[in-house]
Write an enzyme that holds these catalytic residues in place. Structure first.
Site, PDB file in Angstrom:
ATOM      1  N   GLU A 175       0.816  -1.232   0.000  1.00 46.53           N
ATOM      2  CA  GLU A 175       0.000   0.000   0.000  1.00 46.53           C
ATOM      3  C   GLU A 175       0.844   1.276   0.000  1.00 46.53           C
ATOM      4  OE1 GLU A 175      -2.756  -0.372   3.280  1.00 46.53           O
ATOM      5  OE2 GLU A 175      -3.804  -2.032   2.326  1.00 46.53           O
ATOM      6  N   GLU A 291      -5.962 -10.587  -1.612  1.00 52.43           N
ATOM      7  CA  GLU A 291      -6.760 -10.422  -0.385  1.00 52.43           C
ATOM      8  C   GLU A 291      -8.253 -10.323  -0.695  1.00 52.43           C
ATOM      9  OE1 GLU A 291      -5.264  -7.245   2.113  1.00 52.43           O
ATOM     10  OE2 GLU A 291      -3.186  -7.679   1.602  1.00 52.43           O
TER      11      GLU A 291
HETATM   12  C1  XIL Z   1      -5.931  -6.524   8.279  1.00 54.33           C
HETATM   13  C2  XIL Z   1      -6.296  -7.725   9.138  1.00 54.33           C
HETATM   14  O1  XIL Z   1      -7.206  -8.540   8.461  1.00 54.33           O
HETATM   15  C3  XIL Z   1      -6.875  -7.257  10.444  1.00 54.33           C
HETATM   16  O2  XIL Z   1      -7.133  -8.362  11.292  1.00 54.33           O
HETATM   17  C4  XIL Z   1      -5.931  -6.278  11.097  1.00 54.33           C
HETATM   18  O3  XIL Z   1      -6.511  -5.773  12.239  1.00 54.33           O
HETATM   19  C5  XIL Z   1      -5.600  -5.136  10.169  1.00 54.33           C
HETATM   20  O4  XIL Z   1      -5.076  -5.650   8.970  1.00 54.33           O
HETATM   21  N1  XIL Z   1      -4.786  -4.758   3.651  1.00 54.33           N
HETATM   22  C6  XIL Z   1      -3.733  -5.514   4.101  1.00 54.33           C
HETATM   23  C7  XIL Z   1      -3.920  -6.451   5.239  1.00 54.33           C
HETATM   24  O5  XIL Z   1      -2.671  -5.512   3.475  1.00 54.33           O
HETATM   25  O6  XIL Z   1      -2.758  -6.622   5.987  1.00 54.33           O
HETATM   26  C8  XIL Z   1      -5.038  -5.981   6.140  1.00 54.33           C
HETATM   27  O7  XIL Z   1      -5.256  -6.965   7.130  1.00 54.33           O
HETATM   28  C9  XIL Z   1      -6.282  -5.717   5.339  1.00 54.33           C
HETATM   29  C10 XIL Z   1      -6.054  -4.631   4.325  1.00 54.33           C
END
Ligand code: XIL
Length: 382
Positions: A175, A291
C-alpha cells in the site's frame, strides 16, 4: 475425485449456482451433517477442493488466517487444509507482532503457521515487510532519519532470512501509493517515505533479494481495481514506479492486487484495469490476487439475495482477471464468514452477520465458493 459421478455432481453444483446464480442445496461430493460439512480427515481423498481446481490450471488458491484460529478451531483448520495450497498470515508477520521491542523478534506465531503449511503440503507467503500500518508502539519514538535505513534493512534481512527458501512470495511493499496525498510520484505520505524518501522501496526490495535470492518479491496494492480517474492515476503511478525499478534492475517479480471489493460497486475491473493488467504482464511481472473479499454491508438484508450478488461479483471479477495468464494465485482474505476482518471494518447496520467469503459461518460452501470454482474450471491453463 474418487469417481466420475461425484465429479459430475460437483460440476452441476457449480453450474447451477454460479451460472444461474440460484442457491441450490448442494448434494455433491462432501459428506454432510445437517448444515455443516463433516471433516473426518482433512486430507480425505475424493473431496473436490478449490486448490485442486486451481492446480489443474497452474494456479494456487489460498487464504489469510491467524495461528490461533487454526489451533483453536479444528474444523476450520481442516477446511483450510482441505481447500488451500497457499497460506498467508493475517498479522503474524507484521511489525507490531514480530517486533515487541527494537532489539527482539517474535517468530513463534508465524512459525506455527509455517508448520501447519508443512503438515498439509501448502505453500507459505510473507505479508508484509514495509507498510505504513501495524508499526509497533515503540516505532515513532525510536525511528529517526539516521537509523531508519538500518532499522529497515536489518528487519528485512532477519525476517526474510528466517524463511529463506521457504516462501512462495513476499509482499515486500504494501500500500505504498495514495493519489489522495497529491504527490507527483503518487506515493503515500507514509512514515517510511518521511524517514527515507522514495528510495525506501528500492532499498527494501534489494535487502529482501539479498536475504533470499529465490523469493518472489511482490509490491501489493489496495484500491486499484476501480474505474475512476483517481484510481486510474494510481495505476499510472504504479506502472511508472515498476518501470523505473525494472530499468534499474531492482529485484521485483510480481504485484499483488488486494481485491477488497464492494458488492454494490459496478465500476470494478473495467477496460482501464484490464489494460493495466495487460501492461503488467508485458513487463514480465506476475500478478497475485492477494486479499479478495466482497463487502456486503450495503446489500439487501435477505442473505440469499446477498449471497447471490456477492457470488456474481466473484464470478465477474475472477473470470476477467484470470484471462491474464500472468495471474498465478488467488487468495481470499479469510475462508469462512466465521472469521473475517470485514465484521469489524464494515459491519451491517441491521446487525446481520457479514457474508464476504466463500464458506459461511458453519463452514458450508456458499454461492461464492461455486463462483470461484467455476472461474478456476473455466480459465485456461498457465
Ligand atoms: C488486516 C487484518 O485482516 C486485520 O485483522 C488487522 O486488524 C488489520 O489488517 N490490507 C492488508 C492487510 O494488506 O494486511 C489488512 O489486514 C487488510 C487490508
Amino acid at each position: 475425485m474418487t469417481n466420475s459421478s461425484s465429479r459430475r455432481k460437483f460440476i452441476e453444483g457449480i453450474s447451477k449456482t454460479a451460472g444461474a446464480m440460484t442457491l441450490e442445496p448442494f448434494a455433491g461430493a462432501w459428506p454432510r451433517t445437517g448444515n455443516a460439512i463433516e471433516f473426518p480427515n482433512a486430507a480425505a481423498p475424493g473431496i473436490e477442493q478449490l486448490k485442486d481446481l486451481a492446480e489443474r490450471k497452474g494456479l494456487l488458491y489460498g487464504t489469510a488466517t491467524e495461528h490461533g484460529k487454526l489451533s483453536g478451531d479444528p474444523a476450520f483448520a481442516a477446511l483450510v487444509a482441505q481447500q488451500c495450497d497457499l497460506l498467508v498470515p493475517e498479522g503474524e508477520l507484521k511489525w507490531n507482532t514480530l517486533r515487541p521491542t527494537p532489539d527482539t523478534f517474535n517468530f513463534a506465531p508465524s512459525d506455527e503457521l509455517y508448520a501447519f503449511t508443512q503438515q498439509h503440503r501448502m505453500k507459505y507467503r510473507g505479508h508484509t515487510l514495509v507498510w505504513h500500518e501495524a508499526l509497533p508502539k515503540w516505532f515513532a519514538g525510536y525511528a529517526t532519519q539516521s537509523n531508519a535505513e538500518s532499522l529497515l534493512t536489518t528487519h528485512i534481512s532477519k525476517v526474510v532470512g528466517h524463511y529463506a527458501g521457504k516462501m512462495q512470495s513476499w509482499d515486500v511493499i504494501n500500500e505504498a501509493l495514495l493519489p489522495e496525498d497529491r504527490r507527483s510520484d503518487g506515493l503515500r505520505n507514509s512514515p517510511w517515505l518521511a524517514l527515507l524518501g522514495p528510495g525506501y522501496i528500492e532499498t527494501a526490495l534489494r535487502a529482501a533479494a539479498q536475504a533470499d535470492p529465490s523469493a518472489m518479491l511482490v509490491w501489493n496494492e489496495t484500491w486499484i481495481e476501480e474505474d475512476t480517474s483517481l484510481v486510474e492515476s494510481k495505476r499510472q503511478s504504479f506502472l511508472q514506479h515498476l518501470g523505473g525499478l525494472k530499468k534499474r534492475n531492482v529485484p521485483i517479480h510480481g504485484i499483488g492486487i488486494q481485491s477488497h471489493l464492494m458488492g454494490d460497486q459496478n465500476n470494478i475491473g473495467g477496460a482501464n484495469f484490464q489494460r493495466f493488467l495487460h501492461e503488467i504482464s508485458e513487463m514480465n511481472l506476475k500478478i497475485l490476487i492477494t486479499e479478495m473479499d466482497i463487502r456486503d454491508f450495503k446489500l439487501p438484508a435477505d442473505s440469499r439475495e446477498r449471497d447471490r450478488i456477492v457470488s456474481e461479483k466473484y464470478a465477474q471479477y475472477l473470470s476477467s482477471v484470470l484471462q491474464h495468464k500472468s495471474v498465478i494465485a488467488v487468495l481470499t482474505w479469510g475462508l469462512s464468514d466465521r472469521y473475517t476482518w470485514i465484521a469489524k471494518t464494515n459491519p451491517r447496520s441491521d446487525g446481520a452477520a457479514v457474508r464476504p467469503l466463500p464458506f459461511d459461518e458453519n463452514l458450508s460452501p456458499k454461492p461464492a465458493f461455486y463462483a470461484i470454482a467455476k472461474a478456476f474450471e473455466e480459465t485456461q491453463r498457465r
